[in-house]
Design a protein around this motif. Structure first.
Motif, PDB file in Angstrom:
ATOM      1  N   ILE A 168       0.843  -1.185   0.000  1.00  0.00           N
ATOM      2  CA  ILE A 168       0.000   0.000   0.000  1.00  0.00           C
ATOM      3  C   ILE A 168       0.883   1.240   0.000  1.00  0.00           C
ATOM      4  N   LYS A 169       0.416   2.281  -0.686  1.00  0.00           N
ATOM      5  CA  LYS A 169       1.123   3.555  -0.651  1.00  0.00           C
ATOM      6  C   LYS A 169       0.582   4.388   0.507  1.00  0.00           C
ATOM      7  N   ARG A 170       1.482   4.946   1.286  1.00  0.00           N
ATOM      8  CA  ARG A 170       1.087   5.772   2.430  1.00  0.00           C
ATOM      9  C   ARG A 170       1.627   7.193   2.239  1.00  0.00           C
ATOM     10  N   ILE A 171       0.837   8.164   2.639  1.00  0.00           N
ATOM     11  CA  ILE A 171       1.241   9.564   2.555  1.00  0.00           C
ATOM     12  C   ILE A 171       1.833   9.976   3.890  1.00  0.00           C
ATOM     13  N   GLY A 269     -10.491  11.128  -7.135  1.00  0.00           N
ATOM     14  CA  GLY A 269     -10.578   9.730  -7.532  1.00  0.00           C
ATOM     15  C   GLY A 269      -9.433   9.235  -8.390  1.00  0.00           C
ATOM     16  N   MET A 270      -8.838  10.106  -9.210  1.00  0.00           N
ATOM     17  CA  MET A 270      -7.694   9.657 -10.013  1.00  0.00           C
ATOM     18  C   MET A 270      -6.580   9.158  -9.106  1.00  0.00           C
ATOM     19  N   HIS A 271      -6.249   9.966  -8.107  1.00  0.00           N
ATOM     20  CA  HIS A 271      -5.178   9.591  -7.187  1.00  0.00           C
ATOM     21  C   HIS A 271      -5.611   8.485  -6.226  1.00  0.00           C
ATOM     22  N   ALA A 272      -6.870   8.488  -5.839  1.00  0.00           N
ATOM     23  CA  ALA A 272      -7.364   7.428  -4.952  1.00  0.00           C
ATOM     24  C   ALA A 272      -7.203   6.059  -5.607  1.00  0.00           C
ATOM     25  N   LEU A 273      -7.355   6.005  -6.926  1.00  0.00           N
ATOM     26  CA  LEU A 273      -7.152   4.751  -7.662  1.00  0.00           C
ATOM     27  C   LEU A 273      -5.685   4.537  -8.033  1.00  0.00           C
ATOM     28  N   ALA A 274      -4.991   5.583  -8.430  1.00  0.00           N
ATOM     29  CA  ALA A 274      -3.599   5.438  -8.867  1.00  0.00           C
ATOM     30  C   ALA A 274      -2.697   4.953  -7.743  1.00  0.00           C
ATOM     31  N   HIS A 275      -2.968   5.382  -6.516  1.00  0.00           N
ATOM     32  CA  HIS A 275      -2.115   4.959  -5.405  1.00  0.00           C
ATOM     33  C   HIS A 275      -2.148   3.447  -5.186  1.00  0.00           C
ATOM     34  N   PRO A 276      -3.325   2.815  -5.022  1.00  0.00           N
ATOM     35  CA  PRO A 276      -3.310   1.360  -4.844  1.00  0.00           C
ATOM     36  C   PRO A 276      -2.845   0.611  -6.090  1.00  0.00           C
ATOM     37  N   ILE A 277      -3.207   1.077  -7.279  1.00  0.00           N
ATOM     38  CA  ILE A 277      -2.749   0.397  -8.494  1.00  0.00           C
ATOM     39  C   ILE A 277      -1.225   0.447  -8.570  1.00  0.00           C
ATOM     40  N   GLY A 278      -0.652   1.619  -8.278  1.00  0.00           N
ATOM     41  CA  GLY A 278       0.806   1.757  -8.309  1.00  0.00           C
ATOM     42  C   GLY A 278       1.488   0.882  -7.282  1.00  0.00           C
ATOM     43  N   ALA A 279       0.861   0.749  -6.104  1.00  0.00           N
ATOM     44  CA  ALA A 279       1.455  -0.082  -5.052  1.00  0.00           C
ATOM     45  C   ALA A 279       1.407  -1.560  -5.417  1.00  0.00           C
ATOM     46  N   GLN A 334      -4.269  11.203 -26.909  1.00  0.00           N
ATOM     47  CA  GLN A 334      -3.931  10.563 -28.179  1.00  0.00           C
ATOM     48  C   GLN A 334      -2.722  11.231 -28.818  1.00  0.00           C
ATOM     49  N   GLN A 335      -2.699  12.546 -28.749  1.00  0.00           N
ATOM     50  CA  GLN A 335      -1.585  13.314 -29.306  1.00  0.00           C
ATOM     51  C   GLN A 335      -0.271  12.964 -28.611  1.00  0.00           C
ATOM     52  N   LEU A 336      -0.347  12.680 -27.306  1.00  0.00           N
ATOM     53  CA  LEU A 336       0.852  12.389 -26.522  1.00  0.00           C
ATOM     54  C   LEU A 336       1.176  10.899 -26.473  1.00  0.00           C
ATOM     55  N   ASP A 337       0.395  10.098 -27.175  1.00  0.00           N
ATOM     56  CA  ASP A 337       0.600   8.648 -27.224  1.00  0.00           C
ATOM     57  C   ASP A 337       0.400   7.995 -25.847  1.00  0.00           C
ATOM     58  N   ILE A 338      -0.599   8.491 -25.109  1.00  0.00           N
ATOM     59  CA  ILE A 338      -0.987   7.890 -23.827  1.00  0.00           C
ATOM     60  C   ILE A 338      -1.995   6.774 -24.109  1.00  0.00           C
ATOM     61  N   PRO A 339      -1.794   5.570 -23.591  1.00  0.00           N
ATOM     62  CA  PRO A 339      -2.756   4.483 -23.834  1.00  0.00           C
ATOM     63  C   PRO A 339      -4.149   4.837 -23.328  1.00  0.00           C
ATOM     64  N   HIS A 340      -5.156   4.249 -23.958  1.00  0.00           N
ATOM     65  CA  HIS A 340      -6.543   4.510 -23.571  1.00  0.00           C
ATOM     66  C   HIS A 340      -6.998   3.606 -22.427  1.00  0.00           C
ATOM     67  N   ALA A 341      -6.345   2.455 -22.258  1.00  0.00           N
ATOM     68  CA  ALA A 341      -6.783   1.473 -21.255  1.00  0.00           C
ATOM     69  C   ALA A 341      -5.612   1.004 -20.404  1.00  0.00           C
ATOM     70  N   LEU A 342      -5.909   0.661 -19.155  1.00  0.00           N
ATOM     71  CA  LEU A 342      -4.880   0.144 -18.261  1.00  0.00           C
ATOM     72  C   LEU A 342      -4.320  -1.184 -18.745  1.00  0.00           C
ATOM     73  N   SER A 343      -5.117  -1.948 -19.470  1.00  0.00           N
ATOM     74  CA  SER A 343      -4.647  -3.232 -19.990  1.00  0.00           C
ATOM     75  C   SER A 343      -3.448  -3.063 -20.915  1.00  0.00           C
ATOM     76  N   ALA A 344      -3.322  -1.885 -21.524  1.00  0.00           N
ATOM     77  CA  ALA A 344      -2.214  -1.626 -22.443  1.00  0.00           C
ATOM     78  C   ALA A 344      -0.866  -1.552 -21.721  1.00  0.00           C
ATOM     79  N   GLU A 354     -10.234  -5.623  -4.552  1.00  0.00           N
ATOM     80  CA  GLU A 354      -9.213  -5.133  -3.624  1.00  0.00           C
ATOM     81  C   GLU A 354      -8.879  -3.668  -3.911  1.00  0.00           C
ATOM     82  N   ILE A 355      -8.727  -3.343  -5.178  1.00  0.00           N
ATOM     83  CA  ILE A 355      -8.390  -1.959  -5.549  1.00  0.00           C
ATOM     84  C   ILE A 355      -9.543  -1.014  -5.227  1.00  0.00           C
ATOM     85  N   GLY A 356     -10.777  -1.451  -5.466  1.00  0.00           N
ATOM     86  CA  GLY A 356     -11.919  -0.617  -5.108  1.00  0.00           C
ATOM     87  C   GLY A 356     -11.951  -0.299  -3.629  1.00  0.00           C
ATOM     88  N   ALA A 357     -11.683  -1.299  -2.800  1.00  0.00           N
ATOM     89  CA  ALA A 357     -11.683  -1.092  -1.339  1.00  0.00           C
ATOM     90  C   ALA A 357     -10.547  -0.175  -0.917  1.00  0.00           C
TER      91      ALA A 357
END
Length: 389
Positions: A168-171, A269-279, A334-344, A354-357
């Motif tokens: 888990i990521k902690r601040i 919400g972006m960061h609330a999700l990015a933190h657990p996904i990154g961890a 799209q211009q910056l070549d950022i993927p559209h989906a996390l699966s990429a 687990e990530i939702g919680a």
């Protein structure tokens, strides 16, 4: 704009020395803070590069005894901080130079905090009044020198550190973790590859955008966020297209610092999700925010439509409205070549529950315009995995 117009000294939210070539001020800046033996903490990928070696040499020429510590992961861990503290004491240092991207800056600020503490680092997690447990008299002074334009950690009062044991990521937070002096030299970001320029730039956008939409009252932060977003709109594509464009680099470095200043208001919400996904997946934080951005915006639509209408008008988009802004985000990605989906980027939906919680419990969730529960966060995550906007 003439490049010399970027040279300035600011005192908000801390002392900032901005301008092309300002890295030459590093030795004097350290001495100003009473350092005689700073520990330069940087990313492992930067440690042997000319810019770091030149900074080290200039400090030594000025009579400073300076060493390097660079054992830091892309998502810095508690163990990295402990190793940094050991290096600090082993070298008998009296200050910290935080030099690099967000990982190095976060780790360095945490090291500067922990050199003066007896309690373990997790006792200073940004929960309740934990920050009151800090022995401020033992903290080391910090000069922050960012080399990317994304995290804005140089003006942050916290560090995001991964608790590897619990995944888990902690601040980690204390007001005095704000670096005493910041050097913003856009020349240091010139060598950043296009893909990292794009990912870190989108991270800066996520900070400003979530601060702008956060559900707390802070008009000053809202105004700073607004201008940060405009600068990113104008200059991020230029910085990605031509890494030697110093005007674009300077404006992006400023926009990044502004985004972090603004998110004192809150994130979402972006960061609330990015933190657990990154961890859990050890993925690049800025890229995660970039991919998650439209999915979280869409989920928040009912609460932020009026704000994004004002924002799209300020940005002079063709039509003022939520859809116009969302389309701009999608086009920019799209211009910056950022993927559209996390699966990429190799992330699947296996750990969706687990990530939702974890997202619901993340401190960043408190600033989201809508109080999503774990199931709603899980649904947003799943949509981002499969690219179903």
């Amino acid at each position: 704009m003439e490049l010399n117009q970027f040279t300035a000294n600011w005192n908000y939210p801390t002392a900032i020395r901005a301008g092309i070539g300002r890295i030459q001020d590093l030795p004097a800046t350290c001495q100003e803070l009473g350092m005689t033996s700073p520990l330069l903490i940087t990313d492992p990928g930067l440690a042997d590069l000319p810019m770091v070696q030149a900074a080290l040499a200039s400090c030594k020429q000025a009579g400073l005894r300076c060493n390097i510590f660079s054992q830091i992961k892309g998502n810095p861990t508690g163990e990295n901080v402990t190793d940094g503290v050991s290096a600090y004491w082993r070298g008998e240092h009296d200050g910290v130079i935080a030099f690099g991207g967000g990982s190095a800056l976060d780790a360095a600020k945490a090291v500067a905090l922990m050199v003066g503490q007896e309690l373990p680092i997790w006792d200073f997690e940004d929960v309740g009044d934990n920050w009151l447990n800090v022995r401020t008299e033992g903290m080391a002074p910090v000069v922050a020198v960012p080399t990317t334009s994304g995290t804005g950690s140089e003006v942050g009062r916290a560090s995001v550190i991964t608790d590897h044991e619990n995944h888990i990521k902690r601040i980690i937070f204390h007001p005095n973790m704000l670096p005493a002096i910041v050097i913003l030299d856009p020349q240091l970001s010139v060598g950043l590859p296009a893909k990292l320029t794009a990912a870190t730039g989108m991270d800066a956008l996520s900070h400003a955008l979530e601060a702008y939409c956060a559900n707390y009252y802070h008009p000053m932060a809202e105004g700073i966020a607004l201008e940060s977003i405009r600068l990113i709109k104008e200059y991020l594509p230029r910085a990605v297209k031509d890494g030697n464009d110093l005007e674009a680099r300077a404006q992006m470095m400023t926009a990044s610092t502004m985004g972090s200043t603004a998110f004192q208001r809150g994130l979402g919400g972006m960061h609330a999700l990015a933190h657990p996904i990154g961890a859990l997946y050890d993925s690049h934080h800025g890229l995660l925010n970039a991919i998650l951005m439209p999915y979280v915006l869409k989920a928040n639509r009912s609460a932020i439509e009026a704000k994004l209408t004002r924002l799209s008008s300020y940005l002079e988009l063709e039509d003022a409205g939520f859809d116009s802004f969302l389309n701009w985000v999608l086009t920019l990605r799209q211009q910056l070549d950022i993927p559209h989906a996390l699966s990429a980027i190799g992330i699947d939906a296996e750990r969706v529950t687990e990530i939702g919680a974890m997202a619901e419990q993340d401190p960043s969730a408190g600033g989201n315009p809508i109080a999503f529960d774990a199931q709603q966060y899980a649904a947003i995550f799943q949509s981002a995995v499969y690219g179903e906007l």
